[in-house]
Design an enzyme around this catalytic site. Structure first.
Site, short mmCIF file in Angstrom:
data_model
loop_
_atom_site.label_atom_id
_atom_site.label_comp_id
_atom_site.label_asym_id
_atom_site.label_seq_id
_atom_site.Cartn_x
_atom_site.Cartn_y
_atom_site.Cartn_z
N ARG A 89 -9.82 0.55 9.07
CA ARG A 89 -9.17 -0.68 9.49
C ARG A 89 -10.14 -1.69 10.06
O ARG A 89 -9.76 -2.80 10.38
CB ARG A 89 -8.15 -0.27 10.56
CG ARG A 89 -6.98 -1.14 10.75
CD ARG A 89 -6.01 -1.06 9.61
NE ARG A 89 -4.69 -1.47 10.01
CZ ARG A 89 -3.59 -0.88 9.58
NH1 ARG A 89 -3.64 0.11 8.74
NH2 ARG A 89 -2.42 -1.33 9.97
N ARG A 137 11.50 -1.24 10.95
CA ARG A 137 10.44 -0.75 11.83
C ARG A 137 10.30 -1.71 13.00
O ARG A 137 10.42 -2.92 12.83
CB ARG A 137 9.11 -0.71 11.05
CG ARG A 137 8.66 0.68 10.72
CD ARG A 137 7.51 0.72 9.76
NE ARG A 137 6.30 0.03 10.16
CZ ARG A 137 5.18 0.02 9.44
NH1 ARG A 137 5.13 0.68 8.30
NH2 ARG A 137 4.11 -0.63 9.85
N ARG A 140 0.11 -8.74 13.75
CA ARG A 140 -0.55 -7.80 12.81
C ARG A 140 -1.36 -8.57 11.76
O ARG A 140 -2.43 -8.14 11.36
CB ARG A 140 0.51 -6.92 12.13
CG ARG A 140 1.07 -5.85 13.07
CD ARG A 140 2.38 -5.28 12.55
NE ARG A 140 2.22 -4.60 11.29
CZ ARG A 140 3.24 -4.37 10.44
NH1 ARG A 140 4.45 -4.77 10.76
NH2 ARG A 140 3.03 -3.74 9.32
N LYS A 193 0.83 -1.21 0.00
CA LYS A 193 0.00 0.00 0.00
C LYS A 193 0.87 1.26 0.00
O LYS A 193 0.63 2.19 -0.76
CB LYS A 193 -0.93 0.01 1.23
CG LYS A 193 -1.81 -1.22 1.34
CD LYS A 193 -2.72 -1.19 2.55
CE LYS A 193 -2.04 -1.20 3.90
NZ LYS A 193 -1.30 -2.46 4.22
N ARG A 243 11.85 -5.51 5.15
CA ARG A 243 11.61 -4.08 4.88
C ARG A 243 12.54 -3.19 5.72
O ARG A 243 12.76 -3.43 6.90
CB ARG A 243 10.16 -3.71 5.19
CG ARG A 243 9.91 -2.20 5.01
CD ARG A 243 8.47 -1.86 4.97
NE ARG A 243 7.76 -2.26 6.17
CZ ARG A 243 6.46 -2.06 6.35
NH1 ARG A 243 5.75 -1.50 5.41
NH2 ARG A 243 5.88 -2.46 7.47
P1 AP5 Z 1 4.90 -1.60 1.84
O1 AP5 Z 1 4.47 -0.85 0.62
O2 AP5 Z 1 5.71 -0.86 2.85
O3 AP5 Z 1 3.63 -2.33 2.50
P2 AP5 Z 1 2.32 -1.73 3.20
O4 AP5 Z 1 1.15 -2.43 2.60
O5 AP5 Z 1 2.32 -0.25 3.17
O6 AP5 Z 1 2.56 -2.32 4.66
P3 AP5 Z 1 2.51 -1.65 6.11
O7 AP5 Z 1 3.27 -2.61 7.00
O8 AP5 Z 1 2.99 -0.25 6.12
O9 AP5 Z 1 1.01 -1.73 6.39
P4 AP5 Z 1 0.34 -1.81 7.74
O10 AP5 Z 1 -1.06 -1.66 7.28
O11 AP5 Z 1 0.60 -2.99 8.57
O12 AP5 Z 1 1.03 -0.67 8.60
P5 AP5 Z 1 0.57 0.80 8.99
O13 AP5 Z 1 1.75 1.67 8.95
O14 AP5 Z 1 -0.67 1.19 8.24
O15 AP5 Z 1 5.72 -2.88 1.34
C1 AP5 Z 1 6.28 -3.81 2.26
C2 AP5 Z 1 7.62 -4.35 1.71
O16 AP5 Z 1 7.37 -5.07 0.51
C3 AP5 Z 1 8.64 -3.26 1.35
O17 AP5 Z 1 9.93 -3.68 1.70
C4 AP5 Z 1 8.51 -3.12 -0.20
O18 AP5 Z 1 9.75 -2.73 -0.80
C5 AP5 Z 1 8.11 -4.54 -0.59
N1 AP5 Z 1 7.22 -4.56 -1.75
C6 AP5 Z 1 6.16 -3.74 -1.99
N2 AP5 Z 1 5.56 -4.06 -3.15
C7 AP5 Z 1 6.25 -5.13 -3.66
C8 AP5 Z 1 6.12 -5.94 -4.84
N3 AP5 Z 1 5.14 -5.73 -5.74
N4 AP5 Z 1 6.99 -6.96 -5.00
C9 AP5 Z 1 7.99 -7.20 -4.11
N5 AP5 Z 1 8.18 -6.47 -2.98
C10 AP5 Z 1 7.32 -5.45 -2.75
O19 AP5 Z 1 0.08 0.58 10.50
C11 AP5 Z 1 0.99 0.39 11.58
C12 AP5 Z 1 0.22 0.32 12.89
O20 AP5 Z 1 -0.47 1.57 13.13
C13 AP5 Z 1 -0.89 -0.75 12.98
O21 AP5 Z 1 -0.38 -2.01 13.35
C14 AP5 Z 1 -1.81 -0.13 14.04
O22 AP5 Z 1 -1.29 -0.32 15.33
C15 AP5 Z 1 -1.77 1.36 13.72
N6 AP5 Z 1 -2.82 1.82 12.78
C16 AP5 Z 1 -2.61 2.34 11.52
N7 AP5 Z 1 -3.79 2.69 10.97
C17 AP5 Z 1 -4.76 2.38 11.87
C18 AP5 Z 1 -6.19 2.49 11.86
N8 AP5 Z 1 -6.85 2.98 10.80
N9 AP5 Z 1 -6.86 2.06 12.95
C19 AP5 Z 1 -6.22 1.58 14.04
N10 AP5 Z 1 -4.87 1.43 14.12
C20 AP5 Z 1 -4.15 1.84 13.04
#
Ligand code: AP5
Length: 213
Positions: free
Chosen positions: A91, A159, A170, A16, A126
């Site tokens: 979420r 991270r 997660r 994402k 990552r």
């Molecule tokens: P990346 O693009 O970084 O993945 P992502 O989908 O953005 O993953 P996140 O871990 O950031 O999502 P998340 O939803 O768990 O975390 P968030 O920060 O929202 O890609 C990942 C890796 O894969 C990278 O190394 C990249 O290079 C590689 N990659 C990407 N595309 C690829 C491809 N096509 N092929 C090969 N490799 C590839 O949330 C963190 C925390 O915040 C949560 O756990 C929660 O505690 C809190 N939080 C956030 N939002 C909310 C909400 N709305 N409600 C409640 N709590 C929340």
């Protein structure tokens, strides 16, 4: 015409954030990532950031009220008037219902589908720049100099919530709390599925198609 108010939905590591960076550059609309907003609040030491910390480090969802405080503030900024990419929000079904009540418009929901074993490999490798947020992967997309961001020279690190035990938590939270949104938006007719287990370029092309289809 392409949707300009949309959600990128998908499990942790689905890509994402990676795809949002490209969409921001091409569509000229901001990415609103609740994860990034929470990390910024933590870094700034705000009381909201402090309240969120323990939930994030344990891989649990942060309470909905804190999330809406951040999102409403961000959506009120002028650059969000012409559209936005919601990344990591909503979420759970409660957040999705509350968005409707608060009139946060969504024209399309794009689901990035990636098998679980690939998610674990992506997240454990990552690495993220603490300064500009650029994302790398230790094996598949390393920085030129180890630990140094190619883009800004900042320090690149893992991270805290990408450690194996937190990743497992997660993924469990996603399955239980977030994945019901797939049926929620499918029944609303706004959901489009994209195979996220392709190269980043191929995934990007599929997202653009999903936004216009
Ligand atoms: P990346 O693009 O970084 O993945 P992502 O989908 O953005 O993953 P996140 O871990 O950031 O999502 P998340 O939803 O768990 O975390 P968030 O920060 O929202 O890609 C990942 C890796 O894969 C990278 O190394 C990249 O290079 C590689 N990659 C990407 N595309 C690829 C491809 N096509 N092929 C090969 N490799 C590839 O949330 C963190 C925390 O915040 C949560 O756990 C929660 O505690 C809190 N939080 C956030 N939002 C909310 C909400 N709305 N409600 C409640 N709590 C929340």
């Amino acid at each position: 015409m392409s949707a300009r108010r949309f959600i990128l939905l998908g499990p942790p590591g689905a890509g994402k954030g990676t795809q949002s960076q490209r969409l921001v550059a091409d569509l000229g609309i901001p990415q609103i990532s609740t994860g990034d907003l929470l990390r910024a609040a933590r870094k700034a030491g705000t009381s909201l950031g402090q309240k969120a910390q323990s939930f994030m480090d344990a891989g649990q969802l942060v309470p909905d009220a804190l999330i809406f405080e951040l999102v409403e503030e961000r959506l009120a900024q002028p650059d969000a008037a012409a559209g936005y990419i919601l990344d990591g929000f909503p979420r759970n079904v409660t957040q999705a219902d509350e968005m409707v009540g608060r009139r946060i418009a969504v024209e399309r929901v794009v689901l990035l589908d990636v098998p679980t074993d690939a998610l674990v490999a992506r997240l454990s490798g990552r690495r993220v720049c603490g300064q500009c947020g650029a994302t790398y992967h230790a094996d598949t997309f390393p920085t030129r100099l180890e630990g140094v961001c190619d883009a800004c020279g900042g320090a690149v690190a893992q991270r805290k919530d990408d450690r194996a035990e937190v990743v497992a938590q997660r993924l469990e939270v996603y399955a239980k709390e977030t994945s019901p949104l797939i049926a929620y938006y499918a029944s609303a007719g706004t959901l489009r599925r994209v195979d996220g287990f392709e190269s980043a370029d191929t995934v990007y092309a599929s997202i653009l198609t999903a936004l216009s289809a």
